[in-house]
Structure formats: C-alpha cells, structure tokens
Write a protein that holds these residues in place. Structure first.
Motif, PDB file in Angstrom:
ATOM      1  N   PRO A  32       0.808  -1.204   0.000  1.00 51.02           N
ATOM      2  CA  PRO A  32       0.000   0.000   0.000  1.00 51.02           C
ATOM      3  C   PRO A  32       0.844   1.258   0.000  1.00 51.02           C
ATOM      4  N   GLN A  36      -4.470   2.761   4.889  1.00 53.76           N
ATOM      5  CA  GLN A  36      -5.492   1.752   4.663  1.00 53.76           C
ATOM      6  C   GLN A  36      -6.855   2.257   5.095  1.00 53.76           C
ATOM      7  N   GLN A 191      -4.225  -1.702  -4.185  1.00 50.87           N
ATOM      8  CA  GLN A 191      -4.193  -0.396  -3.527  1.00 50.87           C
ATOM      9  C   GLN A 191      -5.103  -0.415  -2.307  1.00 50.87           C
ATOM     10  N   SER A 192      -4.560  -0.121  -1.146  1.00 50.95           N
ATOM     11  CA  SER A 192      -5.318  -0.210   0.099  1.00 50.95           C
ATOM     12  C   SER A 192      -6.397   0.857   0.206  1.00 50.95           C
ATOM     13  N   ASP A 195      -9.463  -0.963  -0.165  1.00 47.25           N
ATOM     14  CA  ASP A 195      -9.633  -2.120   0.703  1.00 47.25           C
ATOM     15  C   ASP A 195     -10.455  -1.731   1.926  1.00 47.25           C
TER      16      ASP A 195
END
Length: 210
Positions: A32, A36, A191-192, A195
């Motif tokens: 990342p 996040q 890609q966080s 997420d």
C-alpha cells in the motif's frame, strides 16, 4: 575534473533508476502507498427467536480520496454484505444452513448533484440479480450512513434452525472492486485505498426458553 563529473553523473543516474525500480516492485507486490481504508463494527447484535434470526449492525468506515474521486467522475461503487449460519461438523466440512447477501450500488448523478443508492438482496451469490430498491440522497455522507446501518436483517426463518442447536454466524462486509469497470479494476489492484472490509464470526446459541 571531467572524469569526476562523469562518474558523479553516472552514479546519480544509477540511483534514480534504482529508486524507480524499487517503486515499481512495491506497486507490483501490492504494497500500500496510502493509508489503509479499514472498516470496523461498533454494533453487532445477532438476535434469535422462534420465528427468525436477525442481524442489527453499525459499520464505521470512511471513503478514501481516490474512491470519492472515482464516484465524482461517474464510476459507480459497489459494497457487498454477506451473512451465513453454519453448523460445525468435526467429521466433515461445516454445513451452511442459511446464507443471504446484500449489494449496494452507489452512484453520483451530475445533472441533479444527488447520490443514488440501489440495494439488491438475495441468497447465496445472487445479490443484486433480482429486484433492487433505489433511493436518492442530497449528500454523500447521508448516502454512506444508509450503507453503514443494518437493522433487523432477516438471516434465517422458521424451520431453518434446530431450536436446541448451536451454530456459527459468519459476517463479511466489503467494497466489491470486482464490480468496477474492467480497466479500472486493474488500476486499483493492490491499492489499500480500495480495501474497505470487515469480518466477524460469533456463536449462536439455542433459543431462549419461553
């Protein structure tokens, strides 16, 4: 002096290439590059009666700037909720007794400057394939608040569970990147910022005596 300048220039070029290579490796590895965008559950109540088993939950999460930017550019974003009741079996795989899903489709309407939220429900993996209910909101925070709140969601009905049985309840919420346009999926892979997910597993005891 000329030889020193050439050596210094070559070393700088090598270091720049090395930095670029490291960055490419980090991207390919899915490391990342942004904070996040995690989700949490501030409330999670599974209620069991003789008639049904229901879930009431409150999610907590924030959309990252890349997700908001995609929405403002006209790309719908999907969220998916899954709930399942299983009977644990020591001699074989756990048996699924009830499984339901809910899919949220959030889209920005540039002409009206409003947000449209469509909700589809189903069993198993069929969420969003049947009838979907839609509602419009004046702002993004209000639309997201509707996604965060789950009230008395029916997971199992009469006859699906043994009154004296004990079960496991699995819950999952996520931003479903598989529903994004195919070229966009490749861009957000690893890609966080995209997420947003949370899981919870709790035991479900027998019905309370009347």
């Amino acid at each position: 002096m000329t030889a020193f300048s050439m050596h210094f220039s070559k070393r700088n070029t090598f270091e720049r290439l090395l930095r670029r290579l490291c960055l490419m490796l980090l991207i390919c590895a899915g490391v990342p590059l942004h904070a996040q965008a995690a989700a949490e559950l501030s409330q999670f109540d599974v209620e069991r009666t003789s008639e049904e088993l229901t879930l009431t939950a409150q999610l907590q999460f924030e959309l990252s700037p890349p997700v908001e930017d995609a929405l403002l550019k006209g790309i719908p974003v999907y969220f998916r909720v899954e709930a399942e009741v299983l009977k644990e079996r020591w001699y074989w795989y756990d048996k699924s007794l009830a499984s339901v899903t809910r899919q949220y489709k959030l889209a920005f309407q540039p002409l009206t400057r409003r947000w449209r939220l469509s909700v589809g429900t189903g069993s198993g993996s069929s969420a969003g394939q049947g009838l979907a209910l839609s509602q419009t909101y004046d702002s993004l925070p209000v639309a997201i608040a509707a996604i965060k709140r789950i009230v008395k969601w029916r997971i199992a009905g009469p006859g699906e569970l043994d009154p004296a049985g004990r079960y496991r309840f699995d819950f999952r919420f996520m931003l479903d990147v598989s529903q994004l346009p195919r070229p966009f999926q490749i861009g957000v892979l690893g890609q966080s910022d995209w997420d947003i997910s949370v899981n919870r597993t709790v035991p479900v005891g027998p019905e309370a005596p009347k």
